[in-house]
Structures are given as C-alpha cells and as structure tokens.
Design a protein around this motif. Structure first.
Motif, PDB file in Angstrom:
ATOM      1  N   ALA A 116       1.016  -1.416  -0.325  1.00 20.49           N
ATOM      2  CA  ALA A 116      -0.035  -0.205   0.421  1.00 20.49           C
ATOM      3  C   ALA A 116       0.405   1.029   0.281  1.00 20.49           C
ATOM      4  O   ALA A 116       2.218   1.306   0.633  1.00 20.49           O
ATOM      5  CB  ALA A 116      -0.780  -0.568   0.960  1.00 20.49           C
ATOM      6  N   HIS A 117       0.576   2.234  -0.716  1.00 16.57           N
ATOM      7  CA  HIS A 117       0.973   3.885  -1.260  1.00 16.57           C
ATOM      8  C   HIS A 117      -0.100   4.449  -0.386  1.00 16.57           C
ATOM      9  O   HIS A 117      -0.883   4.624  -1.085  1.00 16.57           O
ATOM     10  CB  HIS A 117       1.619   3.453  -1.707  1.00 16.57           C
ATOM     11  CG  HIS A 117       3.161   2.967  -2.109  1.00 16.57           C
ATOM     12  ND1 HIS A 117       4.235   3.660  -3.066  1.00 16.57           N
ATOM     13  CD2 HIS A 117       3.467   2.066  -1.414  1.00 16.57           C
ATOM     14  CE1 HIS A 117       5.285   3.039  -3.121  1.00 16.57           C
ATOM     15  NE2 HIS A 117       4.305   1.609  -2.567  1.00 16.57           N
ATOM     16  N   GLU A 118       0.293   5.472   0.127  1.00 14.36           N
ATOM     17  CA  GLU A 118      -0.778   6.100   0.820  1.00 14.36           C
ATOM     18  C   GLU A 118      -0.665   7.863   0.193  1.00 14.36           C
ATOM     19  O   GLU A 118       0.357   7.765  -0.240  1.00 14.36           O
ATOM     20  CB  GLU A 118      -0.894   6.831   2.542  1.00 14.36           C
ATOM     21  CG  GLU A 118      -0.879   5.386   3.526  1.00 14.36           C
ATOM     22  CD  GLU A 118      -0.509   5.030   4.526  1.00 14.36           C
ATOM     23  OE1 GLU A 118      -0.250   7.022   5.409  1.00 14.36           O
ATOM     24  OE2 GLU A 118      -1.136   4.852   5.857  1.00 14.36           O
ATOM     25  N   TYR A 119      -1.868   8.259   0.670  1.00 15.77           N
ATOM     26  CA  TYR A 119      -1.640   9.785  -0.037  1.00 15.77           C
ATOM     27  C   TYR A 119      -2.443  10.382   0.584  1.00 15.77           C
ATOM     28  O   TYR A 119      -3.312   9.977   1.514  1.00 15.77           O
ATOM     29  CB  TYR A 119      -2.066   9.833  -1.866  1.00 15.77           C
ATOM     30  CG  TYR A 119      -3.028   9.600  -2.140  1.00 15.77           C
ATOM     31  CD1 TYR A 119      -4.354   9.231  -2.410  1.00 15.77           C
ATOM     32  CD2 TYR A 119      -2.239   7.430  -3.143  1.00 15.77           C
ATOM     33  CE1 TYR A 119      -5.644   8.393  -2.182  1.00 15.77           C
ATOM     34  CE2 TYR A 119      -3.686   7.045  -3.286  1.00 15.77           C
ATOM     35  CZ  TYR A 119      -5.034   6.503  -3.115  1.00 15.77           C
ATOM     36  OH  TYR A 119      -5.828   6.192  -3.622  1.00 15.77           O
ATOM     37  N   ALA A 120      -2.980  12.117   0.527  1.00 16.66           N
ATOM     38  CA  ALA A 120      -3.891  13.040   0.938  1.00 16.66           C
ATOM     39  C   ALA A 120      -5.058  12.579   0.815  1.00 16.66           C
ATOM     40  O   ALA A 120      -4.950  12.916  -0.612  1.00 16.66           O
ATOM     41  CB  ALA A 120      -2.594  13.703   1.560  1.00 16.66           C
ATOM     42  N   LEU A 121      -5.337  12.923   1.185  1.00 18.49           N
ATOM     43  CA  LEU A 121      -7.160  14.075   0.932  1.00 18.49           C
ATOM     44  C   LEU A 121      -6.436  15.541   1.304  1.00 18.49           C
ATOM     45  O   LEU A 121      -6.824  15.949   2.342  1.00 18.49           O
ATOM     46  CB  LEU A 121      -8.135  13.573   1.879  1.00 18.49           C
ATOM     47  CG  LEU A 121      -9.254  14.299   1.565  1.00 18.49           C
ATOM     48  CD1 LEU A 121      -9.678  13.848   0.302  1.00 18.49           C
ATOM     49  CD2 LEU A 121     -10.290  13.280   2.397  1.00 18.49           C
ATOM     50  N   GLN A 122      -6.670  16.454   0.312  1.00 13.39           N
ATOM     51  CA  GLN A 122      -6.561  17.735   0.810  1.00 13.39           C
ATOM     52  C   GLN A 122      -7.772  18.638   0.864  1.00 13.39           C
ATOM     53  O   GLN A 122      -7.984  18.291   0.461  1.00 13.39           O
ATOM     54  CB  GLN A 122      -5.470  18.941  -0.100  1.00 13.39           C
ATOM     55  CG  GLN A 122      -3.816  17.424  -0.901  1.00 13.39           C
ATOM     56  CD  GLN A 122      -3.777  17.846  -2.170  1.00 13.39           C
ATOM     57  OE1 GLN A 122      -3.654  18.579  -2.572  1.00 13.39           O
ATOM     58  NE2 GLN A 122      -2.477  17.068  -2.756  1.00 13.39           N
ATOM     59  N   GLN A 123      -7.616  19.720   1.727  1.00 13.96           N
ATOM     60  CA  GLN A 123      -8.464  20.077   1.768  1.00 13.96           C
ATOM     61  C   GLN A 123      -8.367  21.872   1.972  1.00 13.96           C
ATOM     62  O   GLN A 123      -7.805  22.980   2.831  1.00 13.96           O
ATOM     63  CB  GLN A 123      -9.850  20.556   3.369  1.00 13.96           C
ATOM     64  CG  GLN A 123     -10.694  21.156   3.827  1.00 13.96           C
ATOM     65  CD  GLN A 123     -10.876  20.282   4.664  1.00 13.96           C
ATOM     66  OE1 GLN A 123     -10.671  20.024   5.912  1.00 13.96           O
ATOM     67  NE2 GLN A 123     -12.551  20.703   5.242  1.00 13.96           N
ATOM     68  N   PRO A 124      -7.631  22.843   0.501  1.00 10.80           N
ATOM     69  CA  PRO A 124      -7.316  23.672   0.603  1.00 10.80           C
ATOM     70  C   PRO A 124      -8.257  24.879   1.161  1.00 10.80           C
ATOM     71  O   PRO A 124      -8.328  25.911   0.893  1.00 10.80           O
ATOM     72  CB  PRO A 124      -6.936  23.934  -0.799  1.00 10.80           C
ATOM     73  CG  PRO A 124      -8.139  22.623  -1.335  1.00 10.80           C
ATOM     74  CD  PRO A 124      -8.484  22.132  -0.665  1.00 10.80           C
ATOM     75  N   LEU A 125      -9.725  24.855   0.653  1.00  9.49           N
ATOM     76  CA  LEU A 125     -10.702  25.254   1.384  1.00  9.49           C
ATOM     77  C   LEU A 125     -11.774  24.659   2.323  1.00  9.49           C
ATOM     78  O   LEU A 125     -12.025  23.591   2.073  1.00  9.49           O
ATOM     79  CB  LEU A 125     -11.667  25.881   0.017  1.00  9.49           C
ATOM     80  CG  LEU A 125     -11.126  27.215  -0.741  1.00  9.49           C
ATOM     81  CD1 LEU A 125     -11.938  27.162  -2.021  1.00  9.49           C
ATOM     82  CD2 LEU A 125     -10.183  28.436   0.195  1.00  9.49           C
ATOM     83  N   PRO A 126     -13.652  25.413   3.427  1.00 18.19           N
ATOM     84  CA  PRO A 126     -13.614  24.390   3.809  1.00 18.19           C
ATOM     85  C   PRO A 126     -14.076  23.414   3.367  1.00 18.19           C
ATOM     86  O   PRO A 126     -14.737  22.096   3.686  1.00 18.19           O
ATOM     87  CB  PRO A 126     -13.885  25.427   4.735  1.00 18.19           C
ATOM     88  CG  PRO A 126     -13.397  26.845   4.694  1.00 18.19           C
ATOM     89  CD  PRO A 126     -12.394  26.884   3.656  1.00 18.19           C
TER      90      PRO A 126
END
Length: 514
Positions: free
Chosen positions: A42-52
C-alpha cells in the motif's frame, strides 16, 4: 491509437488494484490457492482541504502510488505468475482532462462539498427524487452530476477546455491501458446513468452541462482491456496483459466479504462507511434514502453510505491528543453504553445516508460538567453506529437483514464491533481475513478471464474460506436495551438539531455542509 493485443498468461495470480480515499493498494491472490492474499502493498496519499468545502487529491500522485504498490507486489510474486490486473476505485470522483488527456482539474473526491448549493437547488425544485429514481444515485454534493453543475456555473471557461470528464476509474483505466472508458458500476454512481438502459441519460447530461462526447464509453465490469506499453514498463509486466475493468469499491466490498446472499448485509467501515445488500435487478427504495449501484449487469447493490466513519475517531484523537484507534477504544471502554447521556451527531463532513442533507451539522447533545474525554470517545463510536442503524432500517424494505459481514480498519479494536452489534441488534460477523474491495476486484478478474461461471465461484477460487464466518460478535443485552432507546430518538434529535443550527446561520449565507 495503435491497438495492443491481449497477452494471455498461464500465471495463476490475479492482482487486485484498489484506489481508496487515502491509499492505493495492490493485493495478489492465487487462483486455486489455500485462501487469502499471497502478497500486498500500500502507498498512502493525502486528502487535501485547501478550502473548507474542498476535498481534493492530485491525480498524478494517485497513479504514482498505484504503480509503486503494484511494483512491490509484482517483484515479490514474479511477473511471470501474474495472469491479470483487476481494478477497484473509490466512487463519485471527477477529473477534467484536456484534448491531450492531461488533467485540468484535481480529483474532486466524494467528500468534496463545493456543490452544496446545486444539490439544494435540485432538492428544493423537486427534481432530486426523479433523478434518484432514474439513476440510483441520490442527489448530494458527492454526485458527479451535481459537481458538473457547479463547474458549469462557476468555471465555464475551464469547462470549455475539457475534452473528457472522467471518474477515478476512468483515470486509472486510461493510465493502465491508454483507452478512455469507465465501468458500469462506477458509471452507476455518477447520477448520469439511466438504470433502465445502462447508458448515459441525455436529460441528465443536459442538466449537468456536458455532452455525450465528453463522457467515457461504459464497459461491463468484467471487460478485459490490454495493458499499455508505458505502464507495463513502469510496473514490470508484459504489454498486453489483461486488465479487467472492475467496479466501484463499495459494490466490490460486498463481493470481497462474501456478502452476496439475500438478507446478508456487507458493512465496511474505514474513513467513511457503508451498509449494503445485493439484489438481482436495479431498484430504489420508496423514501429515496438508499443508492443502487451495479456490481455486474445482473447483480446490483442497494444500501447507504456515511461520510463520517473512522474519520470521526481520528478527529477525536487529534482533539484529545491521543495517537491511535486502540487508545480511542481504551478511553471509550471506561464509560458504559450510552456515554452517560452524551450523544454525538457525527456530521463533520457533508453527510450522506440516510437523509442525504449536506447542510446538517455535527453536534454533542446532553453535555454536562462530569463528561470527559472517555465520554467523548464513546459518544463518537456510538454516533457512527447509530447512523449505520438508520441505513439498516431503510434496507428492511428489501427484506430484513438476517446477518451482517463487517470489515474495516476500525475493527482492530473490538469495541467498534461490540457497539455496532449492540446498536444494530443483528448478528454481526467481523470478517478479519477479508480482502474487501481488492479481493472483490480480483474475483471479477477471475470472472472476466473466464475461469469461473459466477461471482461466488470466482470468489471461492481465490479464497475457499471467503464465505465462512466466525461466531457473531457477543453483545450484552443491557447494551442492546440502552441503544434501542437512543436509536428510537435519534431521528428526532437530528431534526431538532438541524432546526436550531439554522437559527444561528448568518443572514443571507447558506451553510456549506463541511
């Protein structure tokens, strides 16, 4: 484009490739083996939240993670032993590509709530119910149809540059095979499909502001495409190796956990969660609270998904300064069922089933001075379980659930299973060895290769014990009684909390449900 001939291998391993919300997983299963995975990475990656109200990911990063996971597994099992790749992806994503098939947008994930106003408009106009009946996808900001409406309204200049609108499955297939396509399962989660014809619905396309030429062709979930030369070199497999299109991760979760028989529910609980059951034909419930997505052309999955699953536990951990799920469970075990009157409505992200109202907010109800961190932890776990129970109630329209087969990372802590079993009051079997969506994808791969004649046969060829189950999670009848009282009142509590929240909404501002 030059056609790549299929290379039929005598290898006995099918590689399930699963792109989830936060990681790409590759899992190798041997046909006719003793059961279970023979290798995984498994290789992880981010769930990004640039705005709410934004929850996005970089499409190239996801493909890089998928290739990395596949390379590791292939190096371990040997490329000569791999007969095929089979694909699973998270549903409801959206990516815009230009004429050279390069991303013009990020991956707009299922958790993104920027299209809350468009969803609300469809609900208030009365159009949402018909859209749900025709497509099987409830109207919600997660739906690609609603996301496309947002783009048409807010980014018209960008829309004029988009040659293709793809979901995550379409993006994966393009990167593996060089062909633009998506599968029937993922197409059924877009809100753009006509369930009766299994094709893109013109009226929905008009509403979304897209043309038929901008959407990928729909292929069966067992369709076989050839692996392209560039990805073949990148992962260490021969050009032309069969790539089975596969399905969405939700329907594949039922297949991977062996939840295929009538009355058997498949429950998955990771970052988000879902409870589903398999039916023979596409159907929607009278109240419009459940989705209907394809597994194959003659196996469909009805159920409900919650946005706020294990992510609630992680939020609590961050809040109280603890590190992992085990510590959360240890905290929660210090207080009895019912958290001594503290109730959590766990809606930190725009919630989905059963109400599909993205404007609902989370809250803590009944808070008193003696409540501490253990109460907060217990109320969080119970709040998630109560949301699952509301889905179970709606599923009764398709026949009562006699048992539930559950899988997910949260079940490493026994308390999650104990609370869910007591709240649902249905025999709950935690399938600890289940491969989930990756195993489901590999089983579809076996079917696509013609090595099996049915879903069950394909699943059992990879894991002879896949339909087995341990004893159900033991429950305390006193806990069942406690939760029955809370369960009976949770709908009223949610409705009243929503009414109060609207009183504090600034004038002229619409809540964005994030």
């Amino acid at each position: 484009m030059t056609a790549v001939p299929l290379v039929h291998r005598d290898g006995d391993i099918v590689l399930g490739v699963d792109l989830g919300t936060t990681a790409a997983k590759a899992t190798a299963y041997r046909m006719g083996g003793l059961g279970g995975a023979v290798a995984l990475a498994a290789h992880e990656y981010a769930l990004q939240q640039p705005l709410p109200d934004r929850q996005i990911q970089d499409p190239e990063t996801i493909i890089g993670a998928a290739q990395g996971a596949m390379r590791r597994v292939i190096a371990e099992v040997g490329s000569e032993n791999v007969a095929a790749l089979a694909c699973s992806t998270a549903m409801h994503g959206l990516i815009g590509l230009d004429a050279d098939e390069r991303p013009l947008t990020e991956l707009i994930t299922w958790a993104d709530s920027r299209a809350t106003d468009q969803a609300r408009s469809l609900i208030e106009s009365g159009a949402a119910r018909n859209l749900h009946r025709r497509s099987g996808t409830p109207v919600h900001p997660m739906s690609p149809l609603v996301k496309l409406m947002w783009f048409a309204e807010q980014e018209p200049e960008l829309c004029r540059k988009v040659r293709w609108w793809l979901d995550l499955k379409g993006w994966l297939l393009w990167n593996l095979t060089g062909q633009i396509a998506t599968d029937l399962s993922c197409a059924s989660g877009t809100g753009l499909l006509d369930l009766s014809t299994r094709t893109w619905r013109p009226a929905s396309l008009d509403l979304a502001g897209v043309t038929l030429e901008q959407l990928p062709p729909i292929v069966p979930t067992t369709a076989v495409l050839p692996l392209g030369p560039v990805p073949a070199r990148a992962i260490g497999l021969p050009t032309g190796l069969p790539v089975i299109a596969g399905a969405g991760d939700g329907p594949l979760g039922n297949l991977g956990t062996g939840a295929l028989d009538p009355g058997v529910g498949g429950l998955s609980l990771g970052t988000s969660g879902a409870l589903r059951t398999v039916v023979d034909e596409p159907d929607v419930d009278a109240e419009g609270r459940l989705f209907c997505y394809a597994l194959t052309d003659d196996a469909w999955v009805v159920g409900g998904a919650i946005s706020n699953g294990g992510i609630i536990g992680r939020w609590i951990l961050d809040l109280v300064g603890f590190r992992d799920d085990a510590e959360l469970a240890n905290l929660a075990e210090r207080v009895p069922a019912g958290a001594e009157g503290l109730v959590m409505i766990p809606m930190l992200l725009a919630e989905r089933a059963p109400l599909w109202d993205p404007s609902l907010h989370g809250s803590l109800l009944g808070l008193r001075r003696f409540h501490g961190r253990p109460h907060l932890a217990r109320a969080a776990i119970e709040g998630v379980a109560l949301q699952m129970s509301a889905i179970a109630d709606s599923l009764n329209e398709f026949g009562p659930l006699s048992s539930i087969r559950a899988t997910g990372g949260v079940f490493r802590s026994a308390l999650w299973g104990q609370v869910l079993a007591a709240v649902l009051n249905i025999p709950l079997h935690v399938i600890s060895g289940a491969g989930g969506s990756a195993l489901g994808a590999a089983a579809l791969g076996v079917l696509g290769l013609g090595k099996a004649g049915s879903l069950k046969e394909a699943l059992l060829l990879l894991d002879p014990h896949a339909m087995d189950s341990d004893e159900p999670v033991p429950v305390d009848l006193r806990d069942v009684q406690t939760y029955q009282g809370v369960r009976a009142s949770i709908g009223e509590l949610v409705a009243e909390q929503a009414r109060i929240a609207k009183m504090f909404e600034p004038a002229g501002r619409r809540v964005r449900g994030c």
